[in-house]
Motif scaffolding. Structure first.
Motif, PDB file in Angstrom:
ATOM      1  N   ARG A  46      -8.415 -26.913   4.351  1.00  0.00           N
ATOM      2  CA  ARG A  46      -7.040 -26.645   3.896  1.00  0.00           C
ATOM      3  C   ARG A  46      -6.050 -27.458   4.702  1.00  0.00           C
ATOM      4  NH1 ARG A  46      -8.927 -21.309   2.844  1.00  0.00           N
ATOM      5  NH2 ARG A  46      -8.561 -20.653   4.998  1.00  0.00           N
ATOM      6  N   GLY A  47      -6.326 -27.622   5.997  1.00  0.00           N
ATOM      7  CA  GLY A  47      -5.435 -28.424   6.821  1.00  0.00           C
ATOM      8  C   GLY A  47      -5.359 -29.864   6.355  1.00  0.00           C
ATOM      9  N   TYR A  48      -6.498 -30.454   6.067  1.00  0.00           N
ATOM     10  CA  TYR A  48      -6.497 -31.851   5.617  1.00  0.00           C
ATOM     11  C   TYR A  48      -5.910 -32.010   4.212  1.00  0.00           C
ATOM     12  CZ  TYR A  48      -9.100 -33.697   9.589  1.00  0.00           C
ATOM     13  OH  TYR A  48      -9.460 -34.110  10.839  1.00  0.00           O
ATOM     14  N   ARG A  49      -6.076 -30.981   3.372  1.00  0.00           N
ATOM     15  CA  ARG A  49      -5.561 -31.066   1.999  1.00  0.00           C
ATOM     16  C   ARG A  49      -4.052 -30.847   1.921  1.00  0.00           C
ATOM     17  NH1 ARG A  49     -10.114 -26.778   0.245  1.00  0.00           N
ATOM     18  NH2 ARG A  49     -11.862 -28.184  -0.204  1.00  0.00           N
ATOM     19  N   ALA A  50      -3.471 -30.211   2.948  1.00  0.00           N
ATOM     20  CA  ALA A  50      -2.093 -29.717   2.858  1.00  0.00           C
ATOM     21  C   ALA A  50      -1.086 -30.740   2.333  1.00  0.00           C
ATOM     22  CB  ALA A  50      -1.650 -29.178   4.219  1.00  0.00           C
ATOM     23  N   PRO A  51      -1.094 -32.007   2.806  1.00  0.00           N
ATOM     24  CA  PRO A  51      -0.059 -32.931   2.311  1.00  0.00           C
ATOM     25  C   PRO A  51      -0.404 -33.578   0.979  1.00  0.00           C
ATOM     26  CG  PRO A  51      -1.021 -33.660   4.423  1.00  0.00           C
ATOM     27  CD  PRO A  51      -1.907 -32.621   3.857  1.00  0.00           C
ATOM     28  N   TYR A  52      -1.594 -33.302   0.424  1.00  0.00           N
ATOM     29  CA  TYR A  52      -2.073 -34.062  -0.730  1.00  0.00           C
ATOM     30  C   TYR A  52      -2.412 -33.145  -1.902  1.00  0.00           C
ATOM     31  CZ  TYR A  52      -2.763 -37.546   2.980  1.00  0.00           C
ATOM     32  OH  TYR A  52      -2.581 -38.409   4.037  1.00  0.00           O
ATOM     33  N   ARG A  53      -1.602 -32.122  -2.138  1.00  0.00           N
ATOM     34  CA  ARG A  53      -1.980 -31.099  -3.115  1.00  0.00           C
ATOM     35  C   ARG A  53      -1.742 -31.530  -4.557  1.00  0.00           C
ATOM     36  NH1 ARG A  53      -4.402 -26.988  -1.192  1.00  0.00           N
ATOM     37  NH2 ARG A  53      -4.061 -26.359   0.957  1.00  0.00           N
ATOM     38  N   THR A  54      -0.890 -32.499  -4.773  1.00  0.00           N
ATOM     39  CA  THR A  54      -0.615 -32.948  -6.140  1.00  0.00           C
ATOM     40  C   THR A  54      -0.814 -34.450  -6.233  1.00  0.00           C
ATOM     41  OG1 THR A  54       1.740 -33.344  -5.707  1.00  0.00           O
ATOM     42  CG2 THR A  54       1.110 -31.125  -6.412  1.00  0.00           C
TER      43      THR A  54
END
Length: 870
Positions: free
Chosen positions: A195-203
């Protein structure tokens, strides 16, 4: 992630337009601590990560500063269009990203000294900044990355991502590229970390930078970023700054080929390969501690232009090269070596000094014509014998570095060793070459025996050894290597973890030969029977006649008494004395098979003057039994390891004389007095079993054994952290922490009590295993014993695991009578006594008990697990 380190900064991009950058920056935390920064670590992530990658270093550096250690400011950037930095909507290539980073550091008014740290495509970007800021730069650090593609196909993951139909869907419109990268962790990332790595790349609108980064990989010569990458790759060669390369060898993208390229461009670099780590080495291994430890070592802080000096020290010792006797005896018809079980033919193979010397020179000249250069690494996958001896000395003569990892490591261990050493060439027999082909080991391949054309093609063999010798028929040789040049990488047994490559220079190997000659009188006129490959290979360097007995070298227990007698008979011809060297496992089987000896065999063995057994502790009873077979021989058991093959020595008589001391001390195996050129000290253990005390030579103090000698290793290969641990707190001079625990007695003799990882920490104090094991082995029903600890450190319970003289058919708890006898034999409480059919041992020696594995097994079993073999 420490939220207090997160900040936004307005700074211009390469075109001067203001952009919003997200950073992790611990400057405010350092100010709260009231400390002044020693320097700055500038961290640059790759694709598709962000500054979250460096969160561990930010926290570790801040914590260290709070404890009074050097205070490092850590600035970890989110590159534009990545992480939580601004989405510019523009395509940003490598030149622009390097300029963007420079504009940011200008806006931050960054002062030196600065160490850069980059990963993935953050590597070349950080190096571009480093090249452009020599006035600020103190050093560079890199995790898996590349500045140049060293040939071969583009890695499959990148090739797929670069495909036009795949690029957009894989990197932007879906999170496939991001998820594939996160799946590369070893072990897998937790849900929270993902979730930490995904946080800035959600869309998809947030993932444009991911796609742009992939598209910016300069595959072709006409790619817009190619010139900038070439500038950086060339500029790295001129960086005369300290460098650190921390690597995950399981990376499917940046393989060890890229590490080799970086090492070639930065020969001053310290290197550490984390076995079991991959592309996300920052998640797989404790890189932050490694970075801070390395920075503590650097003297470059405040000295921004240190001279570059290759870190190679010349060891004191003999000034004779290793091939001295091959040259001195080049016209001698005397026997240099005898191979009793040659790979081709049924009769023994006898090689004269004249033939061996000529063959070595021809192979050396031929190898140079096959492209083998000074400094190239050559992996030798050849059974001990004439071929191995000739190729080894040929490589040494031309300055090639021999890589010796014997088959006793097992296929998995051998694969790790060969891949880790990154040989440029492999010379091998068919089984070794077959494994090399099947497992993708690197290097040009040369076969020792003739192959059918189809087999030659299938194995990727470029030359046959006979053809190599013919190519060098004129014996024209390049200049010899210097004493300080690297000569060999020898691999440890892997009995206490993955096998480690131990680097020796020519001077250090020459010093080893001198130490053996001085200690035992081995030299010209000596017959040497060696059932242990490293010593067999030293025969020509000592001027001794070497005899290889009939045995499977991967299994020492295949050596029989009859085979030793035959080897001794071959060694006795025209020699002044005969020396026999056997591993403890081999010696044990020799004693066990002695009933088959004939009168002629006994006569041959009666002419042995000296026999040695080493590689693991040797019991007094085994040496006594062997002495009965070789009654005229002086029995000795030297102490050493791959990192130092001869450190102390004790005779059987010396062991008998030490028996009274053993009764009053902490026990262990007496390995005698230091050899003439060796110093031994002890680093005392604390209550947690850690060797933290300053090395000393006081008697009866148990601790880690620390040694110094001219013939010690130079270093471990590509294991910088292991090198640091092996020399920690040893002061001036060349010292090595052995990992063994023991003590010195009042007379200065060394006693080995076990391995440091096997120390048991009970509520009553620290317990070393060898003393109790020896006591348990005095119980009539016990053949071998191991003592291990189970439970939490500091309150561990002692468990005895035994092999019985009448082998047990299965694992079980000891009978009431046996358990009582075992408990009565030692002074420490024994929580449980377990019986096994066989104790687990290392592959190479078949004698070093794997106590770590036993402890894990005993813990599971005593917690209610199945009664399975360890």
């Amino acid at each position: 992630m420490d939220a207090a380190s997160s900040r936004l900064v307005i700074a211009p991009d390469a075109q001067g337009r203001p952009r919003t950058w997200h950073l992790l920056d611990n400057a405010a935390r350092l100010a709260e601590l009231g400390v002044t920064a020693t320097g700055t670590i500038l961290c640059v992530h790759g694709n598709p990560t962000w500054s979250y990658l460096w969160r561990g270093l930010v926290s570790a550096a801040t914590d260290a500063a709070g404890l009074g250690d050097p205070a490092w400011r850590v600035i970890a950037v989110d590159q534009l269009d990545m992480g939580f930095s601004e989405r510019t909507g523009e395509t940003r290539g490598l030149p622009g990203r390097v300029s963007d980073l420079s504009s940011l550091t200008d806006a931050l008014e960054l002062n030196g000294p600065v160490f850069t740290l980059g990963h993935d495509w953050g590597g070349p970007i950080s190096l571009g900044w480093a090249i452009d800021h020599p006035q600020l730069l103190a050093g560079v650090m890199l995790l898996n990355t590349a500045v140049h593609h060293p040939g071969g196909p583009i890695p499959v993951p990148l090739r797929l991502a670069l495909s036009a139909p795949v690029l957009g869907p894989a990197t932007v419109s879906t999170p496939a590229f991001l998820e594939s990268t996160l799946a590369l962790a070893h072990p897998p990332l937790t849900a929270d970390l993902k979730r930490g790595y995904r946080a800035p790349y959600r869309t998809a609108s947030r993932r444009g930078g991911i796609g742009a980064f992939v598209a910016d990989i300069p595959i072709g010569a006409d790619h817009p970023s190619r010139a900038e990458l070439d500038r950086i790759a060339d500029g790295v060669r001129n960086l005369r700054r300290p460098a650190l390369l921390l690597w995950g060898p399981l990376d499917p993208i940046f393989s060890d080929n890229y590490l080799d390229d970086l090492i070639e461009r930065m020969p001053q670099a310290d290197v550490h390969r984390f076995e079991g780590a991959g592309h996300l080495v920052a998640e797989d291994a404790d890189y932050a501690s490694a970075v801070l430890a390395w920075l503590d070592e650097q003297q470059a802080v405040g000295q921004l232009d240190p001279p570059f000096q290759p870190a190679t020290a010349v060891a004191a010792g003999s000034d004779r090269p290793l091939w001295h006797h091959l040259e001195a005896l080049r016209d001698s018809s005397g026997t240099a070596l005898v191979e009793l079980a040659p790979p081709r033919g049924r009769t023994p193979r006898v090689v004269s000094w004249r033939l061996l010397s000529r063959r070595v020179r021809q192979i050396a000249a031929g190898l140079t014509r096959c492209g083998v250069k000074s400094g190239d690494r050559v992996s030798l996958l050849i059974p001990p014998g004439a071929d191995l001896t000739a190729v080894l000395y040929a490589c040494l003569r031309i300055g090639a570095v021999v890589v010796v990892a014997d088959a006793g490591l097992g296929l998995g261990g051998l694969t790790r060793a060969v891949r880790g050493a990154r040989p440029d060439h492999i010379v091998g027999a068919a089984p070794g070459l077959t494994a090399a082909r099947a497992l993708g080991w690197p290097g040009q391949r040369i076969a020792t025996a003739r192959l059918a054309p189809g087999a030659k093609r299938a194995l990727g063999v470029s030359h046959l050894l006979a053809d190599v010798a013919r190519l060098g028929f004129d014996e024209e040789l390049p200049p010899p290597p210097s004493a300080a040049d690297t000569a060999a990488v020898l691999f440890t047994s892997g009995s206490t973890g993955p096998a480690k490559g131990v680097v020796y220079t020519h001077a250090q190997l020459a010093a080893l030969c001198k130490a053996l000659a001085d200690q035992y009188g081995v030299g010209t006129g000596t017959g040497l029977v060696a059932g242990f490959a490293p010593f067999a290979l030293l025969g020509p360097a000592l001027g001794a006649r070497s005899v290889t007995p009939d045995m499977n070298v991967t299994s020492p227990k295949t050596l029989t008494a009859s085979a030793v007698a035959a080897a001794v008979a071959a060694a006795n011809v025209d020699t002044d004395s005969t020396v026999v060297f056997l591993s403890p496992a081999a010696l044990s089987n020799v004693v066990a098979t002695s009933d088959a000896l004939t009168a002629a065999d006994h006569s041959a063995l009666g002419r042995v003057e000296l026999f040695l057994s080493a590689g693991a502790p040797v019991s007094e009873s085994l040496l006594t039994a062997a002495s009965a077979l070789m009654p005229a021989a002086s029995a000795h058991t030297p102490y050493g390891m791959t990192e130092g093959l001869l450190l102390t020595d004790v005779s059987l008589q010396g062991i008998w004389a030490s028996a009274a001391v053993a009764a009053d001390g902490p026990g262990g195996v007496c390995v005698g007095f230091p050899t003439a050129t060796t110093q031994v000290q002890i680093s005392p253990l604390d209550e947690n079993g850690n060797a933290v005390g300053a090395p000393m030579d006081a008697p009866n103090v148990t601790g880690e054994i620390v040694v110094s000698a001219a013939h010690l290793k130079d270093r471990y290969d590509r294991l910088w952290l292991t090198n640091v641990a092996a020399t920690r707190g040893t002061g001036a001079g060349r010292w090595h922490r052995t990992g063994d625990v023991g003590h010195l007695d009042e007379q200065g003799r060394l006693w080995v009590e076990g391995r440091l990882p096997h120390v048991i920490t009970t509520a009553a104090g620290v317990l070393t295993p060898v003393g109790p094991e020896q006591a348990i082995e005095s119980v009539p029903a016990v053949a071998r014993a191991a003592v291990v600890g189970v439970g939490p450190a500091g309150t561990q319970q002692v468990v005895a695991v035994v092999e019985t003289i009448r082998p047990a058919p299965r694992v079980s708890m000891a009978s009431t009578e046996l358990a009582a006898s075992v408990r009565a034999s030692v002074s420490h409480p024994i929580a449980a006594v377990l019986v096994v059919p066989r104790l687990p041992t290392d592959i190479r020696h078949n004698s070093k008990i794997n106590r770590t594995r036993l402890a894990e097994w005993a813990t599971r079993l005593l917690a209610g697990g199945r009664m399975v073999r360890p």
